[in-house]
Design a protein around this motif. Structure first.
Motif, mmCIF file in Angstrom:
data_model
loop_
_atom_site.group_PDB
_atom_site.id
_atom_site.type_symbol
_atom_site.label_atom_id
_atom_site.label_comp_id
_atom_site.label_asym_id
_atom_site.label_seq_id
_atom_site.Cartn_x
_atom_site.Cartn_y
_atom_site.Cartn_z
ATOM 1 N N PHE A 12 14.101 -39.249 -13.235
ATOM 2 C CA PHE A 12 13.927 -38.839 -11.841
ATOM 3 C C PHE A 12 13.852 -37.316 -11.712
ATOM 4 O O PHE A 12 13.112 -36.789 -10.871
ATOM 5 C CB PHE A 12 15.046 -39.409 -10.968
ATOM 6 N N HIS A 13 14.605 -36.587 -12.538
ATOM 7 C CA HIS A 13 14.514 -35.120 -12.518
ATOM 8 C C HIS A 13 13.110 -34.668 -12.905
ATOM 9 O O HIS A 13 12.520 -33.793 -12.262
ATOM 10 C CB HIS A 13 15.538 -34.512 -13.481
ATOM 11 N N LEU A 14 12.586 -35.262 -13.966
ATOM 12 C CA LEU A 14 11.253 -34.882 -14.435
ATOM 13 C C LEU A 14 10.188 -35.306 -13.432
ATOM 14 O O LEU A 14 9.214 -34.574 -13.195
ATOM 15 C CB LEU A 14 10.978 -35.529 -15.794
ATOM 16 N N LEU A 15 10.384 -36.449 -12.823
ATOM 17 C CA LEU A 15 9.439 -36.930 -11.810
ATOM 18 C C LEU A 15 9.397 -35.984 -10.620
ATOM 19 O O LEU A 15 8.326 -35.629 -10.112
ATOM 20 C CB LEU A 15 9.832 -38.337 -11.361
ATOM 21 N N LYS A 16 10.584 -35.536 -10.189
ATOM 22 C CA LYS A 16 10.651 -34.627 -9.035
ATOM 23 C C LYS A 16 9.964 -33.304 -9.340
ATOM 24 O O LYS A 16 9.323 -32.708 -8.474
ATOM 25 C CB LYS A 16 12.107 -34.368 -8.653
ATOM 26 N N SER A 17 10.073 -32.826 -10.589
ATOM 27 C CA SER A 17 9.477 -31.541 -10.940
ATOM 28 C C SER A 17 7.959 -31.589 -10.912
ATOM 29 O O SER A 17 7.295 -30.563 -10.745
ATOM 30 C CB SER A 17 9.946 -31.095 -12.329
ATOM 31 N N SER A 18 7.382 -32.795 -11.077
ATOM 32 C CA SER A 18 5.931 -32.934 -11.101
ATOM 33 C C SER A 18 5.364 -33.445 -9.789
ATOM 34 O O SER A 18 4.143 -33.478 -9.619
ATOM 35 C CB SER A 18 5.515 -33.897 -12.235
ATOM 36 N N LEU A 19 6.222 -33.882 -8.892
ATOM 37 C CA LEU A 19 5.773 -34.371 -7.592
ATOM 38 C C LEU A 19 6.276 -33.434 -6.509
ATOM 39 O O LEU A 19 7.462 -33.183 -6.404
ATOM 40 C CB LEU A 19 6.294 -35.783 -7.335
ATOM 41 N N GLY A 20 5.392 -32.922 -5.717
ATOM 42 C CA GLY A 20 5.781 -32.015 -4.637
ATOM 43 C C GLY A 20 4.570 -31.692 -3.803
ATOM 44 O O GLY A 20 3.705 -32.541 -3.550
ATOM 45 N N THR B 129 12.924 -26.341 -0.454
ATOM 46 C CA THR B 129 12.589 -26.308 -1.871
ATOM 47 C C THR B 129 12.348 -24.876 -2.336
ATOM 48 O O THR B 129 12.556 -24.555 -3.512
ATOM 49 C CB THR B 129 11.344 -27.174 -2.141
ATOM 50 N N TYR B 130 11.913 -24.020 -1.426
ATOM 51 C CA TYR B 130 11.657 -22.612 -1.743
ATOM 52 C C TYR B 130 12.869 -21.971 -2.423
ATOM 53 O O TYR B 130 12.737 -21.281 -3.434
ATOM 54 C CB TYR B 130 11.319 -21.861 -0.457
ATOM 55 N N PHE B 131 14.053 -22.211 -1.894
ATOM 56 C CA PHE B 131 15.262 -21.572 -2.435
ATOM 57 C C PHE B 131 15.587 -22.092 -3.831
ATOM 58 O O PHE B 131 16.054 -21.345 -4.687
ATOM 59 C CB PHE B 131 16.451 -21.797 -1.499
ATOM 60 N N LEU B 132 15.325 -23.393 -4.051
ATOM 61 C CA LEU B 132 15.562 -23.959 -5.376
ATOM 62 C C LEU B 132 14.621 -23.340 -6.402
ATOM 63 O O LEU B 132 15.023 -23.031 -7.527
ATOM 64 C CB LEU B 132 15.360 -25.474 -5.330
ATOM 65 N N GLN B 133 13.367 -23.151 -6.029
ATOM 66 C CA GLN B 133 12.396 -22.569 -6.944
ATOM 67 C C GLN B 133 12.673 -21.087 -7.203
ATOM 68 O O GLN B 133 12.314 -20.562 -8.265
ATOM 69 C CB GLN B 133 10.981 -22.744 -6.380
ATOM 70 N N MET B 134 13.291 -20.409 -6.258
ATOM 71 C CA MET B 134 13.599 -18.991 -6.430
ATOM 72 C C MET B 134 14.814 -18.770 -7.324
ATOM 73 O O MET B 134 15.040 -17.655 -7.811
ATOM 74 C CB MET B 134 13.845 -18.332 -5.073
ATOM 75 N N PRO C 100 22.808 -29.959 -1.418
ATOM 76 C CA PRO C 100 22.501 -30.682 -0.168
ATOM 77 C C PRO C 100 21.091 -30.410 0.337
ATOM 78 O O PRO C 100 20.421 -31.313 0.842
ATOM 79 C CB PRO C 100 23.552 -30.144 0.815
ATOM 80 N N PHE C 101 20.618 -29.150 0.179
ATOM 81 C CA PHE C 101 19.260 -28.827 0.607
ATOM 82 C C PHE C 101 18.233 -29.579 -0.246
ATOM 83 O O PHE C 101 17.202 -30.033 0.261
ATOM 84 C CB PHE C 101 19.018 -27.320 0.493
ATOM 85 N N SER C 102 18.527 -29.721 -1.540
ATOM 86 C CA SER C 102 17.622 -30.447 -2.428
ATOM 87 C C SER C 102 17.531 -31.915 -2.035
ATOM 88 O O SER C 102 16.439 -32.500 -2.000
ATOM 89 C CB SER C 102 18.102 -30.317 -3.872
ATOM 90 N N MET C 103 18.670 -32.516 -1.737
ATOM 91 C CA MET C 103 18.683 -33.921 -1.332
ATOM 92 C C MET C 103 17.909 -34.117 -0.030
ATOM 93 O O MET C 103 17.123 -35.058 0.102
ATOM 94 C CB MET C 103 20.132 -34.394 -1.175
ATOM 95 N N PHE C 104 18.102 -33.212 0.913
ATOM 96 C CA PHE C 104 17.400 -33.306 2.192
ATOM 97 C C PHE C 104 15.900 -33.123 1.991
ATOM 98 O O PHE C 104 15.077 -33.835 2.585
ATOM 99 C CB PHE C 104 17.933 -32.256 3.167
ATOM 100 N N ALA C 105 15.522 -32.167 1.132
ATOM 101 C CA ALA C 105 14.104 -31.914 0.850
ATOM 102 C C ALA C 105 13.454 -33.138 0.217
ATOM 103 O O ALA C 105 12.323 -33.504 0.568
ATOM 104 C CB ALA C 105 13.961 -30.696 -0.058
ATOM 105 N N ASN C 106 14.155 -33.782 -0.718
ATOM 106 C CA ASN C 106 13.614 -34.979 -1.362
ATOM 107 C C ASN C 106 13.385 -36.093 -0.356
ATOM 108 O O ASN C 106 12.364 -36.787 -0.380
ATOM 109 C CB ASN C 106 14.556 -35.460 -2.463
ATOM 110 N N LEU C 107 14.352 -36.275 0.540
ATOM 111 C CA LEU C 107 14.227 -37.309 1.563
ATOM 112 C C LEU C 107 13.027 -37.031 2.471
ATOM 113 O O LEU C 107 12.244 -37.938 2.787
ATOM 114 C CB LEU C 107 15.511 -37.376 2.389
ATOM 115 N N CYS C 108 12.869 -35.767 2.862
ATOM 116 C CA CYS C 108 11.740 -35.388 3.731
ATOM 117 C C CYS C 108 10.409 -35.633 3.029
ATOM 118 O O CYS C 108 9.447 -36.117 3.645
ATOM 119 C CB CYS C 108 11.851 -33.918 4.133
ATOM 120 N N LEU C 109 10.340 -35.305 1.735
ATOM 121 C CA LEU C 109 9.095 -35.503 0.989
ATOM 122 C C LEU C 109 8.750 -36.979 0.860
ATOM 123 O O LEU C 109 7.578 -37.366 0.962
ATOM 124 C CB LEU C 109 9.219 -34.880 -0.401
#
Length: 459
Positions: free
Chosen positions: A53-61, A335-340, A204-213
């Motif tokens: 799931f980690h690898l899947l999330k990194s390739s899906l966005g 997601t911006y903050f996670l990538q930064m 928490p921001f990552s979880m919310f971002a995943n749900l929104c996506l």
């Protein structure tokens, strides 16, 4: 972070840092006897399913939503098969990077190595002529990693700004502003929230971002698969001159190589990562399938009118579509903050020793503020989501995902055997040609399109 001193019984570096162990140390045994997997001290190892799931999330966005626009540049048939080709090449480059990392870890007798340390160790233990370049390689890889993250976050800025413009233009048609204005509005909140320096506070921001996506993707599919027009309404083939923009966009969309090594290094069962079936292969088959389907049907639905993100083509007067646009803007915003996080960590590691300890806090604030400003400036300079994705994909993502793994494997195998008839050398030479094609043609096509578009806009 304090590291325990090495001992003969447990002589490895669990954090992938520089090892002081020599290859022929007495009493340890030959490198063939050393199993890196048995020397990984991971406090909180990730399960095989969790790694998937980690690898899947990194390739899906956001890249997934840009695939219909990529198909617009090639046409339906080349876009479909091109997506499969890019997925195969991307998967292979990840495979050779991980395999090389494991091999050099075994030779250097460490549990695992991160992306940068893998490249450095390969050069330090490679052909003698190349060993002096190890320090340069460290700088190059770190800057390439930072470039991928900063370039990707610039795409996020324009993605959010375009979504906000689309939303506010509907609610306030009498007050329409250019997308650059929305980029400027985003500057302050992005600066403030990027000051968060610990990854655990971003969970928490990552979880919310995943749900929104996820919700956005479901809503987008709902509209995309309704009343699909006839194939005759789209181009089956487009001019080859437009194909480079497809390649750079597809590479931007699929490449998640910057998170591959952290995922593999923290697996409870790292042997499950490669192989068939393995986490990598299963993930990339699913990713390629999703990208091909979304790209194909998204282009079928909207044709040449499809925008840089398919969500921008959703109806403006329906509550469900409007909710999807708001959710995807929020998802990318968080997601911006996670990538930064990664580029900030890389840059601060290099800067902190040059700044007095008492000014470390101020130094971090200034560094993070200037970095956010840089991403916003790039977004304002190229305020077209589709063209910016193509440019960033051609320059940064192709370098990190194609060029570096190919060079690293070639250097590592040079004195150890390049296979029957030197097939590794020939194969990697072809991959390097593909990289040069993507880099040169992608940059040329993107820059040319940017100049043409904005020259006609302002003059």
């Amino acid at each position: 972070m304090a590291l325990k001193k090495s001992s003969p019984e447990n002589d490895h570096d669990a954090f992938g840092m520089e090892s002081t162990v020599t290859l022929d140390r007495e009493g340890i045994g030959s490198k063939e006897d050393y199993d890196p997997f048995q020397h990984r001290n991971i406090a909180h190892p990730t399960s095989t399913v969790g790694s998937f799931f980690h690898l899947l999330k990194s390739s899906l966005g956001s890249g997934l939503l840009a695939m219909p626009a990529a198909f617009k540049h090639t046409g339906l048939i080349p876009g479909f098969f091109g997506t499969i080709l890019v997925a195969i090449i991307a998967t292979h480059c990840v495979h050779i990077l991980v395999k090389t990392s494991r091999d050099i870890s075994k030779e250097c007798r460490v549990g695992f190595l991160n992306y940068t340390d893998t490249c450095v160790k390969v050069f330090k233990n490679g052909p003698k002529r190349l060993r002096p370049y190890a320090k340069f390689v460290r700088h190059f890889v770190d800057y390439a990693m930072a470039g991928v993250c900063l370039g990707g976050t610039s795409v996020y800025v324009i993605f959010i700004a375009s979504s906000l413009k689309n939303i506010f233009d509907y609610f306030y048609p009498g007050y329409t502003f250019q997308v650059e204005v929305y980029c400027g509005v985003l500057l302050l909140p992005l600066i403030l929230l990027t000051q968060v320096r610990h990854l655990k506070y971003l969970v928490p921001f990552s979880m919310f971002a995943n749900l929104c996506l996820i919700v956005t993707f479901i809503v987008t599919c709902y509209y995309t698969f309704q009343d699909i027009p006839n194939v005759s309404n789209v181009n089956l083939f487009n001019s080859v001159q437009r194909w480079p923009l497809f390649l750079s966009t597809a590479i931007f969309a699929m490449e998640g190589i910057n998170v591959v090594m952290p995922v593999e290094n923290e697996m409870a069962n790292p042997r499950h990562f490669l192989g068939c079936p393995g986490v990598l292969n299963v993930t990339m088959v699913l990713v390629a399938s999703l990208y091909a389907v979304v790209g194909l049907f998204g282009y079928l639905k909207y044709g040449d009118e499809v925008l840089g993100s398919i969500t921008l083509n959703l109806p403006e007067n329906e509550a469900l579509a409007l909710a999807a646009k708001i959710l995807v803007a929020l998802a990318v915003f968080f997601t911006y903050f996670l990538q930064m996080y990664a580029p900030m960590d890389i840059m601060w590691t290099r800067l902190k020793d040059r700044i007095s300890v008492r000014f470390h806090n101020e130094g971090q604030i200034l560094m993070r503020t200037l970095s956010v400003m840089l991403t916003v400036i790039l977004a304002v300079a190229v305020p077209d989501l589709e063209l910016l994705i193509g440019l960033v994909g051609a320059v940064f993502f192709s370098t990190l995902g194609l060029f570096i793994p190919v060079v690293v494997q070639t250097v590592h195998k040079w004195d150890r055997g390049l296979g029957t008839c030197s097939y590794i050398l020939w194969k990697n030479a072809l991959l390097l040609l593909f990289y040069v094609l993507v880099l040169v043609s992608g940059c040329y096509s993107s820059v040319t399109a940017i100049v043409v578009k904005f020259t006609s806009t302002y003059f």
